[in-house]
Design a protein around this motif. Structure first.
Motif, PDB file in Angstrom:
ATOM      1  N   SER A   8       0.928  -0.985  -0.135  1.00 28.47           N
ATOM      2  CA  SER A   8       0.025  -0.077  -0.016  1.00 28.47           C
ATOM      3  C   SER A   8       0.985   1.398   0.018  1.00 28.47           C
ATOM      4  O   SER A   8       0.683   2.279  -0.763  1.00 28.47           O
ATOM      5  N   TRP A   9       1.862   1.326   0.631  1.00 31.96           N
ATOM      6  CA  TRP A   9       2.909   2.454   1.002  1.00 31.96           C
ATOM      7  C   TRP A   9       3.700   2.691  -0.446  1.00 31.96           C
ATOM      8  O   TRP A   9       3.601   3.793  -0.970  1.00 31.96           O
ATOM      9  N   GLU A  10       3.804   1.594  -1.082  1.00 35.05           N
ATOM     10  CA  GLU A  10       4.624   1.268  -2.401  1.00 35.05           C
ATOM     11  C   GLU A  10       3.656   2.103  -3.489  1.00 35.05           C
ATOM     12  O   GLU A  10       4.214   2.954  -4.153  1.00 35.05           O
ATOM     13  N   GLN A  11       2.569   1.677  -3.356  1.00 31.02           N
ATOM     14  CA  GLN A  11       1.546   2.275  -4.351  1.00 31.02           C
ATOM     15  C   GLN A  11       1.375   3.899  -4.131  1.00 31.02           C
ATOM     16  O   GLN A  11       1.447   4.554  -5.183  1.00 31.02           O
ATOM     17  N   LEU A  12       1.203   4.229  -2.933  1.00 29.39           N
ATOM     18  CA  LEU A  12       0.838   5.559  -2.635  1.00 29.39           C
ATOM     19  C   LEU A  12       2.328   6.309  -3.092  1.00 29.39           C
ATOM     20  O   LEU A  12       2.201   7.275  -3.777  1.00 29.39           O
ATOM     21  N   GLU A  13       3.400   5.844  -2.546  1.00 33.14           N
ATOM     22  CA  GLU A  13       4.712   6.493  -3.058  1.00 33.14           C
ATOM     23  C   GLU A  13       4.800   6.753  -4.652  1.00 33.14           C
ATOM     24  O   GLU A  13       5.127   7.750  -5.126  1.00 33.14           O
ATOM     25  N   THR A  14       4.435   5.607  -5.245  1.00 32.08           N
ATOM     26  CA  THR A  14       4.469   5.561  -6.886  1.00 32.08           C
ATOM     27  C   THR A  14       3.645   7.006  -7.286  1.00 32.08           C
ATOM     28  O   THR A  14       3.851   7.728  -8.102  1.00 32.08           O
ATOM     29  N   LEU A  15       2.192   7.014  -6.572  1.00 28.90           N
ATOM     30  CA  LEU A  15       1.387   8.060  -7.137  1.00 28.90           C
ATOM     31  C   LEU A  15       1.977   9.458  -6.778  1.00 28.90           C
ATOM     32  O   LEU A  15       1.685  10.270  -7.635  1.00 28.90           O
ATOM     33  N   LEU A  16       2.452   9.442  -5.763  1.00 24.60           N
ATOM     34  CA  LEU A  16       2.963  10.837  -5.160  1.00 24.60           C
ATOM     35  C   LEU A  16       4.104  11.151  -6.234  1.00 24.60           C
ATOM     36  O   LEU A  16       4.145  12.269  -6.543  1.00 24.60           O
ATOM     37  N   HIS A  17       5.047  10.219  -6.403  1.00 23.10           N
ATOM     38  CA  HIS A  17       6.181  10.376  -7.358  1.00 23.10           C
ATOM     39  C   HIS A  17       5.561  10.973  -8.467  1.00 23.10           C
ATOM     40  O   HIS A  17       6.350  11.975  -9.116  1.00 23.10           O
ATOM     41  N   ALA A  18       4.715  10.234  -9.276  1.00 25.17           N
ATOM     42  CA  ALA A  18       4.129  10.709 -10.491  1.00 25.17           C
ATOM     43  C   ALA A  18       3.815  12.139 -10.738  1.00 25.17           C
ATOM     44  O   ALA A  18       3.879  12.728 -11.299  1.00 25.17           O
ATOM     45  N   PRO A  35      11.567  14.812  -6.625  1.00 22.22           N
ATOM     46  CA  PRO A  35      10.340  14.220  -6.690  1.00 22.22           C
ATOM     47  C   PRO A  35      10.329  12.855  -5.861  1.00 22.22           C
ATOM     48  O   PRO A  35       9.211  12.722  -5.254  1.00 22.22           O
ATOM     49  N   ARG A  36      10.980  11.981  -6.115  1.00 23.73           N
ATOM     50  CA  ARG A  36      11.408  10.827  -5.434  1.00 23.73           C
ATOM     51  C   ARG A  36      11.262  11.125  -3.790  1.00 23.73           C
ATOM     52  O   ARG A  36      10.776  10.481  -2.969  1.00 23.73           O
ATOM     53  N   ALA A  37      12.208  11.745  -3.378  1.00 24.33           N
ATOM     54  CA  ALA A  37      12.409  12.139  -1.926  1.00 24.33           C
ATOM     55  C   ALA A  37      11.431  12.916  -1.428  1.00 24.33           C
ATOM     56  O   ALA A  37      10.803  12.635  -0.253  1.00 24.33           O
ATOM     57  N   LEU A  38      10.586  13.835  -2.266  1.00 22.96           N
ATOM     58  CA  LEU A  38       9.377  14.451  -1.682  1.00 22.96           C
ATOM     59  C   LEU A  38       8.271  13.376  -1.448  1.00 22.96           C
ATOM     60  O   LEU A  38       7.500  13.455  -0.559  1.00 22.96           O
ATOM     61  N   ALA A  39       8.248  12.493  -2.488  1.00 22.06           N
ATOM     62  CA  ALA A  39       7.361  11.523  -2.306  1.00 22.06           C
ATOM     63  C   ALA A  39       7.243  10.891  -1.138  1.00 22.06           C
ATOM     64  O   ALA A  39       6.254  10.519  -0.509  1.00 22.06           O
ATOM     65  N   ARG A  40       8.636  10.330  -0.715  1.00 23.66           N
ATOM     66  CA  ARG A  40       8.801   9.463   0.402  1.00 23.66           C
ATOM     67  C   ARG A  40       8.692  10.446   1.836  1.00 23.66           C
ATOM     68  O   ARG A  40       8.133   9.999   2.949  1.00 23.66           O
ATOM     69  N   MET A  41       8.741  11.765   1.631  1.00 23.04           N
ATOM     70  CA  MET A  41       8.674  12.391   2.783  1.00 23.04           C
ATOM     71  C   MET A  41       7.129  12.658   3.181  1.00 23.04           C
ATOM     72  O   MET A  41       6.756  12.736   4.199  1.00 23.04           O
ATOM     73  N   LEU A  42       6.493  12.791   2.020  1.00 20.31           N
ATOM     74  CA  LEU A  42       5.003  13.143   2.145  1.00 20.31           C
ATOM     75  C   LEU A  42       4.288  11.617   2.635  1.00 20.31           C
ATOM     76  O   LEU A  42       3.312  11.905   3.415  1.00 20.31           O
ATOM     77  N   VAL A  44       5.616   9.442   4.549  1.00 17.80           N
ATOM     78  CA  VAL A  44       5.966   9.143   6.062  1.00 17.80           C
ATOM     79  C   VAL A  44       5.222  10.403   6.916  1.00 17.80           C
ATOM     80  O   VAL A  44       4.719  10.117   7.708  1.00 17.80           O
ATOM     81  N   LEU A  45       5.269  11.528   6.434  1.00 21.16           N
ATOM     82  CA  LEU A  45       4.339  12.568   6.930  1.00 21.16           C
ATOM     83  C   LEU A  45       2.877  12.199   7.034  1.00 21.16           C
ATOM     84  O   LEU A  45       2.406  12.464   8.299  1.00 21.16           O
ATOM     85  N   MET A  46       2.234  11.887   5.966  1.00 27.37           N
ATOM     86  CA  MET A  46       1.012  11.581   5.910  1.00 27.37           C
ATOM     87  C   MET A  46       0.742  10.297   7.195  1.00 27.37           C
ATOM     88  O   MET A  46      -0.355  10.384   7.784  1.00 27.37           O
ATOM     89  N   GLN A  47       1.489   9.349   7.099  1.00 26.35           N
ATOM     90  CA  GLN A  47       1.380   8.367   8.167  1.00 26.35           C
ATOM     91  C   GLN A  47       1.453   8.818   9.645  1.00 26.35           C
ATOM     92  O   GLN A  47       0.663   8.419  10.350  1.00 26.35           O
ATOM     93  N   GLY A  48       2.340   9.501   9.607  1.00 26.42           N
ATOM     94  CA  GLY A  48       2.478  10.397  11.078  1.00 26.42           C
ATOM     95  C   GLY A  48       1.184  10.915  11.428  1.00 26.42           C
ATOM     96  O   GLY A  48       0.936  11.148  12.682  1.00 26.42           O
TER      97      GLY A  48
END
Length: 74
Positions: A8-18, A35-42, A44-48
């Protein structure tokens, strides 16, 4: 269960990255942003924010964090 969460996280990260890649290509995101680093940050932030939003009685905690995250995208 852990694998389902990870997928689920991988899918969300992929969507954010795109989305962030499109935003950078369209000039809506500065060219020096990754974009990749920002997607990962977002991600993690969203989950937190989910956890803090459920556990905290102070909505400003989540609101301030969201505001600061958006500022990183400017």
């Amino acid at each position: 269960m852990a694998r389902r969460v990870e997928l689920s996280w991988e899918q969300l990260e992929t969507l954010l990255h795109a989305a962030l890649t499109r935003a950078r290509a369209g000039g809506e995101l500065p060219a020096d942003r990754d974009p990749r680093a920002l997607a990962r940050m977002l991600l993690v932030l969203m989950q937190g924010m989910r956890v803090v939003g459920k556990a905290s009685s102070d909505p400003a905690r989540v609101g301030d964090a969201a505001e600061q995250a958006l500022a990183l995208l400017d």
